[in-house]
Design a protein around this motif. Structure first.
Motif: not given
Length: 80
Positions: A12-17, A49-51, A54-60, A63-69
């Motif tokens: 398990v890791e943080r999304l932004q890692e 990482q930038l791409e 963009a993919l993560w936010e298009s699905i979720n 602002g979902s990237w900023d939550a860094n789940p």
């Protein structure tokens, strides 16, 4: 089944890692544009990482990237 997969590792890791290699494994293709190049030069995020962002936010959602789940990272290999 059409394919058989063997789980190699689970963590398990943080999304932004997310690493470049993992982002590319998720299927993003790197398209360098001015914004991505600028962020890359400043050391903020790589183009992969930038791409993935963009993919993560298009699905979720925005602002979902900023939550860094916390996310599960499951690595596998295809068995013949």
């Amino acid at each position: 089944s059409r394919i058989t997969l063997e789980i190699v590792s689970v963590r398990v890791e943080r999304l932004q890692e997310i690493s470049d290699a993992d982002a590319l494994s998720e299927g993003v293709s790197v398209k360098i544009d001015a914004v991505a190049a600028s962020a890359f030069i400043r050391g903020e995020q790589s183009p992969a990482q930038l791409e993935y962002w963009a993919l993560w936010e298009s699905i979720n959602g925005k602002g979902s990237w900023d939550a860094n789940p916390w996310v599960w990272v499951i690595e596998f290999q295809r068995l013949l």
